[in-house]
Scaffold this active site. Structure first.
Site, mmCIF file in Angstrom:
data_model
loop_
_atom_site.group_PDB
_atom_site.id
_atom_site.type_symbol
_atom_site.label_atom_id
_atom_site.label_comp_id
_atom_site.label_asym_id
_atom_site.label_seq_id
_atom_site.Cartn_x
_atom_site.Cartn_y
_atom_site.Cartn_z
ATOM 1 C CB SER A 129 -0.922 0.020 1.228
ATOM 2 O OG SER A 129 -1.686 1.215 1.252
ATOM 3 C CE LYS A 184 -2.837 -2.787 -0.386
ATOM 4 N NZ LYS A 184 -3.821 -2.655 -1.438
ATOM 5 C CG HIS A 187 -4.793 -1.089 3.902
ATOM 6 N ND1 HIS A 187 -5.056 -0.580 2.642
ATOM 7 C CD2 HIS A 187 -3.901 -0.237 4.462
ATOM 8 C CE1 HIS A 187 -4.364 0.524 2.459
ATOM 9 N NE2 HIS A 187 -3.660 0.758 3.540
ATOM 10 C CG ASN A 188 -7.185 -2.020 -0.418
ATOM 11 O OD1 ASN A 188 -6.204 -1.684 0.234
ATOM 12 N ND2 ASN A 188 -7.116 -2.315 -1.694
ATOM 13 C CD GLU A 191 -7.365 2.969 -0.039
ATOM 14 O OE1 GLU A 191 -7.672 3.072 -1.241
ATOM 15 O OE2 GLU A 191 -6.340 2.376 0.362
#
Length: 470
Positions: A129, A184, A187-188, A191
């Site tokens: 990222s 990940k 995480h997105n 986001e």
């Protein structure tokens, strides 16, 4: 001939920048691209005079690597990853390591890990990222896979990763199998939520209070000096301040209001449903993008469906302050949902995720880097078994102190008819989470009525069914 320390397949923006990052940090890198001309252009351009060697075939690339061979795939997630693996597999030897640095679905990574490890090869699903700038100067890196593979990759990954203010590299071994890509993915998802919360605050202050893009740029720049300090808040001020070269208007005012998505937010929501983890703010962010994509329908509906005019009548300064407090509280909620999802997934998939470490490696380099992550790291270090961030005393107090302004802001938004799917869902989640009793008792009664699904009681053990029509 000097053998390269690592090979990289795929020279898109992220691949090229990671190669340059590795070379700058002292490593010799072998590169390959399916379109040979693109590889030669890179070698003769940005890579000229550097310890970067281009190869026209995968076989030659493999021959040019030291053992154990370390090969990073920076290709489009999905079938392309499987195709490259199929080509590489006959060329490799036991102990060699393949790394997938794209946004692959974590269950695909699980499958590839099993298949390759059966042949003696290590496979690492690795979240990266930070966008193109992060790839070049230091991303946050989330590698999964075996500890043996991590040991072989650690010197390179620790060298190229972003560094937080305390100097620690923003990379750690996440866990086995697809753990890296799973983290990940979440995480997105966070986001998505973070950007939607910011967008709703922008909409409320712009459409509702009539603030200009320049005024809002100043507001977000000021917010970035305090508790909201983060990469996304910082670049929000930059986006709002930019003028369009063609019209001279604020560029944001001429951008089509139709947000696109690549799927990781949707995957987060789908997986949360599978695990029974409530992530309504992440779901609201995904659904808001879907609503934005219905541009033609929304234009039609705007001429048919009535509602209040978005026109705030009071003083703007208290509204801006309420927006700041609401945004901070809602961001805490979004992170709380994401971290609780990862905690549940850790048990389900036996990933043994260390939540303090995940917060630590997101403090720099990645898109959701924020001052808030220092506090999240501290919370999970105080209590590694913390079931939800809201149960940490510091975060519980932070949200409680801001809820009055947050509730007033939501009432104001509803009164003006301005949609706040993410901000409202975060507040509803908070209220549901703090409720000792929810109306699920009625739902169970209804389920038992029409389907004999049974229910449990508050006052005695066991499972019960009522003949409701007797």
């Amino acid at each position: 001939m000097t053998l390269a320390n690592i090979g990289v397949i795929g020279l898109g923006v992220m691949g090229r920048n990671l190669v340059l990052n590795m070379e700058r940090n002292g490593f010799t890198v072998a590169v390959f691209n399916k379109t040979t001309a693109k590889m030669h252009e890179f070698i003769q351009g940005d890579a000229a005079g550097k310890r970067i060697v281009g190869y026209e075939t995968l076989a030659d690339l493999v021959k040019g690597l030291e053992r154990p061979r370390r090969i990073l795939l920076m290709v489009t997630a999905g079938a392309a990853v499987d195709a490259v693996i199929a080509e590489l597999k006959p060329l490799l030897e036991p102990g060699d390591i393949l790394i997938d640095g794209g946004n692959s679905y974590f269950l695909d990574t699980e499958r590839r890990s099993r298949e390759l490890e059966a042949s003696g090869l290590w496979f690492v699903g690795m979240g990266v990222s930070g966008g193109e700038e992060g790839a070049l100067w230091g991303p946050s890196i989330m590698p999964g896979g075996s500890p043996e593979a991590w040991q072989a990759l650690a010197p390179i990954l620790q060298a190229i990763a972003a560094r937080a203010e305390d100097g620690a590299p923003c990379v750690t071994h996440i866990g086995p199998g697809g753990a890296g890509h799973y983290v990940k993915m979440v995480h997105n998802g966070i986001e998505y939520a973070d950007m939607q919360l910011i967008a709703e605050i922008y909409d409320l202050l712009s459409r509702g209070a009539g603030m200009s893009a320049d005024q809002l740029a100043d507001v977000f720049a000021e917010w970035n000096e305090g508790e909201l300090k983060s990469y996304l808040i910082e670049i929000t001020s930059h986006v709002l301040r930019r003028k369009d070269d063609l019209t001279g208007k604020p560029l944001v005012d001429v951008i089509l209001d139709e947000a696109q998505q690549k799927g990781t937010g949707k995957w987060t929501g789908q997986n949360a449903l599978d695990l029974g983890a409530p992530v309504p703010t992440i779901q609201a962010a995904v659904e808001s993008r879907s609503l934005s994509a219905m541009k033609e329908r929304r234009v039609l509906a705007s001429r048919v469906l009535g509602g209040p005019k978005p026109m705030y009548q009071g003083e703007v300064k208290p509204l801006v302050e309420a927006a700041r407090q609401a945004l901070y509280a809602a961001k805490i909620i979004a992170y709380a949902q994401g971290f609780e999802l990862m905690s549940m997934a850790s048990q389900e998939y036996q990933y043994n995720l260390q939540l303090a470490e995940l917060a630590r490696i997101w403090r720099a380099g990645c898109i959701i880097r924020a001052a808030l992550l220092e506090e999240i790291t501290a919370a999970y270090r105080r209590d590694p078994a913390l079931p939800n961030l809201l149960l940490d005393p510091a975060f519980a107090q932070a949200v409680a102190e801001r809820q009055t302004n947050w509730r007033w802001l939501m009432q104001t938004a509803i009164g003006m008819g301005i949609p706040t799917l993410a901000l409202s869902s975060a507040l509803a989640y908070y209220d549901a989470y703090r409720s000792e009793r929810l109306p699920a008792n009625l739902i169970q009664g209804l389920r038992d009525y029409f389907g004999a699904h049974t229910y449990r009681r508050l006052d005695r053990e066991g499972v019960f069914h009522t003949r409701w029509n007797e």
